[in-house]
Design an enzyme around this catalytic site. Sequence first.
Site, PDB file in Angstrom:
ATOM      1  N   GLY A  98       4.180  45.168   6.687  1.00 11.59           N
ATOM      2  CA  GLY A  98       2.968  44.906   7.464  1.00 11.59           C
ATOM      3  C   GLY A  98       2.481  46.127   8.201  1.00 11.59           C
ATOM      4  O   GLY A  98       3.009  46.482   9.245  1.00 11.59           O
ATOM      5  N   ASN A 155      -8.311  41.267   1.450  1.00 12.02           N
ATOM      6  CA  ASN A 155      -8.398  41.180  -0.001  1.00 12.02           C
ATOM      7  C   ASN A 155      -8.339  39.722  -0.447  1.00 12.02           C
ATOM      8  O   ASN A 155      -7.661  38.899   0.169  1.00 12.02           O
ATOM      9  CB  ASN A 155      -7.312  42.029  -0.676  1.00 12.02           C
ATOM     10  CG  ASN A 155      -6.045  41.250  -0.961  1.00 12.02           C
ATOM     11  OD1 ASN A 155      -5.946  40.532  -1.954  1.00 12.02           O
ATOM     12  ND2 ASN A 155      -5.067  41.366  -0.067  1.00 12.02           N
ATOM     13  N   ALA A 156      -9.106  39.456  -1.482  1.00  8.44           N
ATOM     14  CA  ALA A 156      -9.067  38.129  -2.114  1.00  8.44           C
ATOM     15  C   ALA A 156      -9.020  38.376  -3.619  1.00  8.44           C
ATOM     16  O   ALA A 156      -9.902  37.974  -4.370  1.00  8.44           O
ATOM     17  CB  ALA A 156     -10.277  37.312  -1.720  1.00  8.44           C
ATOM     18  N   LEU A 173      -4.619  37.014  -6.994  1.00 10.25           N
ATOM     19  CA  LEU A 173      -3.390  37.175  -7.778  1.00 10.25           C
ATOM     20  C   LEU A 173      -3.646  37.391  -9.276  1.00 10.25           C
ATOM     21  O   LEU A 173      -2.943  36.850 -10.128  1.00 10.25           O
ATOM     22  CB  LEU A 173      -2.442  35.984  -7.538  1.00 10.25           C
ATOM     23  CG  LEU A 173      -1.958  35.871  -6.089  1.00 10.25           C
ATOM     24  CD1 LEU A 173      -1.317  34.508  -5.815  1.00 10.25           C
ATOM     25  CD2 LEU A 173      -0.969  36.970  -5.725  1.00 10.25           C
ATOM     26  N   GLY A 195      -2.675  45.979   6.571  1.00  5.94           N
ATOM     27  CA  GLY A 195      -2.889  47.289   7.184  1.00  5.94           C
ATOM     28  C   GLY A 195      -2.443  47.322   8.639  1.00  5.94           C
ATOM     29  O   GLY A 195      -1.877  46.347   9.145  1.00  5.94           O
ATOM     30  N   SER A 221       4.220  44.369  -3.093  1.00  7.97           N
ATOM     31  CA  SER A 221       3.573  43.772  -4.266  1.00  7.97           C
ATOM     32  C   SER A 221       2.046  43.796  -4.155  1.00  7.97           C
ATOM     33  O   SER A 221       1.483  43.517  -3.097  1.00  7.97           O
ATOM     34  CB  SER A 221       4.047  42.322  -4.413  1.00  7.97           C
ATOM     35  OG  SER A 221       3.398  41.709  -5.499  1.00  7.97           O
ATOM     36  N   CYS A 248       1.208  30.824  -1.861  1.00  4.08           N
ATOM     37  CA  CYS A 248       0.184  30.311  -2.783  1.00  4.08           C
ATOM     38  C   CYS A 248      -0.075  28.832  -2.554  1.00  4.08           C
ATOM     39  O   CYS A 248       0.823  28.095  -2.160  1.00  4.08           O
ATOM     40  CB  CYS A 248       0.653  30.457  -4.217  1.00  4.08           C
ATOM     41  SG  CYS A 248       1.425  31.987  -4.510  1.00  4.08           S
ATOM     42  N   ASN A 250       7.727  40.232  -8.367  1.00  3.52           N
ATOM     43  CA  ASN A 250       7.151  39.264  -7.434  1.00  3.52           C
ATOM     44  C   ASN A 250       6.557  38.122  -8.256  1.00  3.52           C
ATOM     45  O   ASN A 250       5.750  38.356  -9.156  1.00  3.52           O
ATOM     46  CB  ASN A 250       6.079  39.995  -6.603  1.00  3.52           C
ATOM     47  CG  ASN A 250       5.378  39.087  -5.613  1.00  3.52           C
ATOM     48  OD1 ASN A 250       4.579  38.235  -5.979  1.00  3.52           O
ATOM     49  ND2 ASN A 250       5.663  39.287  -4.336  1.00  3.52           N
ATOM     50  N   ASN A 277       6.736  34.774  -3.922  1.00  2.00           N
ATOM     51  CA  ASN A 277       5.577  34.643  -3.032  1.00  2.00           C
ATOM     52  C   ASN A 277       5.323  33.155  -2.819  1.00  2.00           C
ATOM     53  O   ASN A 277       4.890  32.463  -3.737  1.00  2.00           O
ATOM     54  CB  ASN A 277       4.378  35.328  -3.699  1.00  2.00           C
ATOM     55  CG  ASN A 277       3.111  35.205  -2.878  1.00  2.00           C
ATOM     56  OD1 ASN A 277       3.113  34.613  -1.794  1.00  2.00           O
ATOM     57  ND2 ASN A 277       2.024  35.759  -3.389  1.00  2.00           N
TER      58      ASN A 277
HETATM   59  C1  FMN Z   1      -4.770  44.335  -2.653  1.00  2.00           C
HETATM   60  C2  FMN Z   1      -3.531  43.573  -2.274  1.00  2.00           C
HETATM   61  C3  FMN Z   1      -2.896  42.777  -3.231  1.00  2.00           C
HETATM   62  C4  FMN Z   1      -1.733  42.057  -2.896  1.00  2.00           C
HETATM   63  N1  FMN Z   1      -1.112  41.303  -3.856  1.00  2.00           N
HETATM   64  C5  FMN Z   1       0.048  40.642  -3.541  1.00  2.00           C
HETATM   65  C6  FMN Z   1       0.760  39.898  -4.538  1.00  2.00           C
HETATM   66  O1  FMN Z   1       0.387  39.875  -5.721  1.00  2.00           O
HETATM   67  N2  FMN Z   1       1.878  39.230  -4.166  1.00  2.00           N
HETATM   68  C7  FMN Z   1       2.363  39.264  -2.864  1.00  2.00           C
HETATM   69  O2  FMN Z   1       3.388  38.659  -2.577  1.00  2.00           O
HETATM   70  N3  FMN Z   1       1.718  39.993  -1.914  1.00  2.00           N
HETATM   71  C8  FMN Z   1       0.588  40.665  -2.217  1.00  2.00           C
HETATM   72  N4  FMN Z   1      -0.051  41.413  -1.250  1.00  2.00           N
HETATM   73  C9  FMN Z   1       0.530  41.486   0.116  1.00  2.00           C
HETATM   74  C10 FMN Z   1       1.326  42.778   0.325  1.00  2.00           C
HETATM   75  O3  FMN Z   1       2.401  42.883  -0.573  1.00  2.00           O
HETATM   76  C11 FMN Z   1       1.827  42.878   1.783  1.00  2.00           C
HETATM   77  O4  FMN Z   1       2.683  41.777   2.070  1.00  2.00           O
HETATM   78  C12 FMN Z   1       0.698  42.881   2.804  1.00  2.00           C
HETATM   79  O5  FMN Z   1      -0.410  43.634   2.326  1.00  2.00           O
HETATM   80  C13 FMN Z   1       1.127  43.465   4.158  1.00  2.00           C
HETATM   81  O6  FMN Z   1       1.569  44.804   4.027  1.00  2.00           O
HETATM   82  P1  FMN Z   1       0.621  46.092   4.310  1.00  2.00           P
HETATM   83  O7  FMN Z   1      -0.050  45.855   5.631  1.00  2.00           O
HETATM   84  O8  FMN Z   1       1.556  47.258   4.270  1.00  2.00           O
HETATM   85  O9  FMN Z   1      -0.368  46.122   3.195  1.00  2.00           O
HETATM   86  C14 FMN Z   1      -1.215  42.131  -1.564  1.00  2.00           C
HETATM   87  C15 FMN Z   1      -1.867  42.949  -0.627  1.00  2.00           C
HETATM   88  C16 FMN Z   1      -3.001  43.661  -0.949  1.00  2.00           C
HETATM   89  C17 FMN Z   1      -3.652  44.529   0.099  1.00  2.00           C
END
Ligand code: FMN
Length: 309
Positions: free
Chosen positions: A247, A73-74, A77, A221, A25, A134, A103, A131
């Site tokens: 992750g 990232n910040a 949502l 990442g 997501s 929050c 999600n 999620n």
């Molecule tokens: C830019 C960005 C936006 C994200 N937005 C959401 C979100 O809206 N809802 C959520 O549950 N996780 C969100 N995540 C978390 C990712 O879904 C994931 O759990 C997390 O990035 C770890 O996986 P990765 O290392 O493969 O990115 C976001 C991550 C990133 C980088």
Amino acid sequence: MKTNEPDLRVRLGPLELKNPVMTASGTFGYGEEYAPLVELNRLGAIVVKGLSLKPMAGNPPPRIVETPAGMLNAIGLANVGLEVFLKDKLPSLRRLDTKIIVNIYGHHMDEYGDLAAGLKGVEGVDALEVNISCPNVECGGMAFGIDPEISAKVTERILRSTDKPVIVKLSPNVTDIRAIARAVEGAGAHALSLINTLTGMAIDIESRRPKLANVSGGLSGPAIRPVALHMVYQVARTVKIPVIGIGGIMDYRDALEFFIAGATAVQVGTANFVNPRATLDILDGIKEFCRKKGIQDVKELIGSLKSDR
Ligand SMILES: Cc1cc2nc3c(=O)[nH]c(=O)nc-3n(C[C@H](O)[C@H](O)[C@H](O)COP(=O)(O)O)c2cc1C
């Protein structure tokens, strides 16, 4: 009869996926943004950007910063809200031949419930991913997902309001993720996904200002992969429901580590920003690995870790 094609189907409670590779997501928009580059129908599932009841603008910029082996990232949502999602985003997603997982998040218990109710019976939504990372406005901004009891209550509230399979997405920013996993399983969740981002920050030493306007953000990442892998390993040994590993999965080898640790499926997030076709490369790599090793069914890999402990 033996064939060369490995069986890649996996089951997340009532939900069957044609293969175990999903998008994470917030890293794949609503799918349509990637359509020119990725054959979306080949994906096991698309998990869309976090959805709230009302549209959200998110945090002010800068909202993203690169860090060693990862990113913070910040985004806050930011999303279009339920009404626009149903009207403008879902119709094209519905036409795809893959599972669509929405999600969802809320700022208080009722918001989660109302959102789940708003998606009840909606054609083209195959499951909800909740999620719980929050802030809970009823609890002074403490995240729902750091308390087992509150996590269980959110899960129950959603299950009461929906007819869809419910996946609860766990936060790694906790003392013992197994306690949360147990509570959410006890509340009736069909599957768990983990991990969401780890809280972090970065500072510009010249201006002495935080690099993110929000000060802190979520780290994702490759930097978080060993943490995620260990948590998936711990949780998969604790609960009976399926676990989705997330992750820092950048290639098929990373994905295989998660299966061996106990994940039934994986989600690919940050890798999409580096290589938009990461999901399909990972899928092809898993298939090829199974073929080479004579693995007939990808499920043989799940929890197959050989360890003396
Ligand atoms: C830019 C960005 C936006 C994200 N937005 C959401 C979100 O809206 N809802 C959520 O549950 N996780 C969100 N995540 C978390 C990712 O879904 C994931 O759990 C997390 O990035 C770890 O996986 P990765 O290392 O493969 O990115 C976001 C991550 C990133 C980088």
